[in-house]
Motif scaffolding. Structure first.
Motif, PDB file in Angstrom:
ATOM      1  N   HIS B  97       0.746  -1.154  -0.028  1.00 54.48           N
ATOM      2  CA  HIS B  97      -0.062   0.071  -0.169  1.00 54.48           C
ATOM      3  C   HIS B  97       0.974   1.313   0.070  1.00 54.48           C
ATOM      4  O   HIS B  97       2.127   1.207   0.315  1.00 54.48           O
ATOM      5  N   PRO B  98       0.197   2.475  -0.281  1.00 51.84           N
ATOM      6  CA  PRO B  98       1.271   3.567  -0.186  1.00 51.84           C
ATOM      7  C   PRO B  98       2.030   3.871   0.971  1.00 51.84           C
ATOM      8  O   PRO B  98       3.254   4.191   0.798  1.00 51.84           O
ATOM      9  N   ALA B  99       1.575   3.695   2.152  1.00 52.27           N
ATOM     10  CA  ALA B  99       2.392   3.889   3.383  1.00 52.27           C
ATOM     11  C   ALA B  99       3.663   2.886   3.262  1.00 52.27           C
ATOM     12  O   ALA B  99       4.486   3.129   3.683  1.00 52.27           O
ATOM     13  N   VAL B 100       3.383   1.593   2.696  1.00 49.37           N
ATOM     14  CA  VAL B 100       4.536   0.838   2.740  1.00 49.37           C
ATOM     15  C   VAL B 100       5.682   1.034   1.653  1.00 49.37           C
ATOM     16  O   VAL B 100       6.774   1.139   1.814  1.00 49.37           O
ATOM     17  N   ASN B 102       6.123   3.846   0.748  1.00 49.65           N
ATOM     18  CA  ASN B 102       6.852   5.026   1.258  1.00 49.65           C
ATOM     19  C   ASN B 102       8.235   4.755   2.129  1.00 49.65           C
ATOM     20  O   ASN B 102       8.905   5.755   2.476  1.00 49.65           O
ATOM     21  N   MET B 103       8.102   3.464   2.558  1.00 54.09           N
ATOM     22  CA  MET B 103       9.065   3.144   3.377  1.00 54.09           C
ATOM     23  C   MET B 103       9.816   2.227   2.799  1.00 54.09           C
ATOM     24  O   MET B 103      11.223   2.241   2.897  1.00 54.09           O
ATOM     25  N   ASP B 184      -6.151  -6.721  -2.475  1.00 51.66           N
ATOM     26  CA  ASP B 184      -5.319  -5.388  -2.945  1.00 51.66           C
ATOM     27  C   ASP B 184      -4.250  -5.118  -1.738  1.00 51.66           C
ATOM     28  O   ASP B 184      -4.432  -5.111  -0.608  1.00 51.66           O
TER      29      ASP B 184
END
Ligand SMILES: Cc1cc2nc3c(=O)[nH]c(=O)nc-3n(C[C@H](O)[C@H](O)[C@H](O)COP(=O)(O)OP(=O)(O)OC[C@H]3O[C@@H](n4cnc5c(N)ncnc54)[C@H](O)[C@@H]3O)c2cc1C
Ligand code: FES
Ligand code: FES
Lengths: 163, 284
Positions: B97-100, B102-103, B184
């Motif tokens: 997902h977006p947060a992962v 970004n990491m 997803d």
């Protein structure tokens, strides 16, 4: 202080919601743990502690990350924003207000992170469609399963809903 | 435990040589999750985040170089990863997902060597070279030799992956990554990475890799030969899929049974090839 403590704790500087905090902490501690236990910012929730559920999401330099799998030390060079940093005093942010207006909140546990994810999504894409909203918030699990009104809340902030 | 945040690669390599039980931390998305679950204990964590030379995507005429600390989100949005290298961009955009995204970093992903991850197969299809540095010097590891077993790589003690080097690939090539997952954002039940060149209606080049289909990503040259020279009709795709499935050794786990995964291989291969044949570049 015992010798263990001397070895285990290191100084760290964190910038959270515009405030600078100088702390002495054990380096293995996560950003989530430090936000909640040291800074008493309990909006970011701890649930899976594995990066899966999204409940601990915060913004790092404006982008959503999982605080539970971030080391506090690794956040030293960044600006962290938690849910507590979104409102202006008692005035809710537009995303927070939209969630309230849409009745999107049930038990509320997942909501700080949902608002964080929605805020980041709208910063990047001010007019997301339903699919983009679902993907943007795909990593945020709501155990009350109240996704429909979350999507409604975000949609209410887009151009399409006003025309 | 101590946390050290060296500002240069040289400093980081010195720490790894000096300290007995030191471990790099990149995005931390996997390592911190493992620490939270008490699966690993480390004496010294070496944060790579301040080493500027490990981050970012640069290009020359022959190749694109992705620094090990480059995050998935940046790779997924890179305008430089076109043509054959669309396979890498497309894989990055389908991770979690977006947060992962970004990491997580590409270096952390391949060093962890989870066979269910998306980059291993995509990098095999893209014919990547892994650049690794130690206090002794730098070496180049062909992607086919990098993954050795479940969570095992050719990396030696004291080595840091510095970059992933991607050759441009043949003229006219296009690349795409197709992933099937339960929901997803989950790891792939099976994934297929493909790079293709079409000369008119005939396939003139194919490089295919399977992910989540065994301990390491799988490539079968005979399967590629079955595709080259064909119009990528059903028969050619079926034959290539048969050869790939024969080489696959997928686990039976929560994401799918072995039998189910083997059934996915021909379907995902057809999906990947048809997407590329129809001239669409990586859309995700
Ligand atoms: C909820 C969740 C969902 C995910 N879903 C997917 C998915 O769908 N597909 C997918 O492919 N991945 C997925 N991942 C994995 C993720 O995308 C990252 O690839 C992964 O976390 C590793 O990258 P990192 O930068 O976080 O590495 P870290 O956790 O920091 O490190 C991982 C390991 O690599 C070592 N290491 C890191 N960098 C280097 C280096 N440069 N040199 C030498 N050693 C190094 C570390 O010592 C450690 O052992 C998921 C992760 C999470 C938490
Ligand atoms: S508590 Fe961080 S993702 Fe679940
Ligand atoms: S509102 Fe209860 S978990 Fe989402």
């Amino acid at each position: 202080m015992s010798e263990m403590d001397v070895i285990e704790k290191q100084p760290v500087t964190l910038r959270v919601n515009g405030n600078v905090h100088e702390l002495e902490i054990a380096p293995a501690r996560t950003l989530l743990d430090v936000l909640r236990s040291e800074l008493r910012l309990t909006g970011a929730k701890r649930s899976c502690n594995q990066g899966v559920c999204g409940a601990c999401s915060v913004l790092r330099d404006g982008k959503p990350v999982r605080a539970c799998i971030s080391l506090a030390f690794a956040a030293e060079d960044s600006e962290i924003t938690t849910i507590e940093g979104l409102a202006d005093g008692n005035r809710l942010s537009r995303v927070q207000q939209a969630f309230v207006d849409a009745g999107a909140v049930q038990c509320g546990f997942c909501m700080p992170a949902m608002v964080i994810a929605a805020t980041a999504l709208l910063n990047e894409n001010p007019n997301p469609g339903v699919e983009e909203i679902r993907h943007g918030l795909g990593g945020n699990i709501c155990r009350c399963s109240g996704y429909v009104k979350v999507v409604d809340a975000i949609l209410s902030l887009t151009e399409g809903s006003k025309s | 435990m101590r946390y050290l945040a060296p500002g240069s690669l040289k400093e980081a390599l010195d720490i790894l040589r000096r300290e007995d039980d030191a471990r790099c931390i990149a995005g931390g998305a996997t390592l911190v999750a493992m620490m939270n679950a008490d699966l690993v204990a480390v004496d010294v964590l070496v944060g790579l985040g301040r080493i500027a030379e490990l981050s970012g995507i640069t290009e020359t005429d022959d190749e694109v170089r992705i620094g090990a600390m480059t995050r998935h989100a940046e790779i997924a949005a890179s305008p430089v990863l076109t043509g054959a290298l669309g396979v890498v961009r497309s894989a990055a955009g389908q991770i979690a997902h977006p947060a992962v995204r970004n990491m997580g970093t590409i270096g952390g992903s391949i060093c962890h060597a989870d066979p269910a991850a998306d980059f291993p197969a995509a990098l095999l299809a893209a014919d990547a070279t892994i650049e690794a540095a130690s206090a002794e010097g730098t070496r180049q590891i062909p992607i086919g030799e990098f993954f050795e077993d479940y969570f095992e790589t050719a990396l030696r003690e004291g080595e840091i992956v510095t970059a992933i080097r991607l050759p441009r690939g043949p003229a006219g090539a296009r690349g795409h990554h197709v992933k099937f997952s339960r929901v997803d954002g989950d790891y792939a039940t099976v994934s297929v990475s493909a790079v293709l060149v079409m000369a008119g209606a005939t396939c003139s080049y194919a490089r295919i890799a399977l992910g989540s289909s065994g301990p390491v990503p799988i490539r079968v040259t005979a399967a590629e030969e079955a595709l080259v020279g064909s119009p990528l009709d059903q028969a050619a795709i079926a034959e290539a899929a048969r050869l790939l499935a024969e080489a696959a050794d997928p686990v039976d786990d929560v994401r799918g049974t072995t039998e189910y995964r083997l059934m996915l291989i021909p379907r995902l291969l057809a999906r990947a090839l048809n997407t590329l044949k129809d001239g669409e570049t990586a859309s995700v």
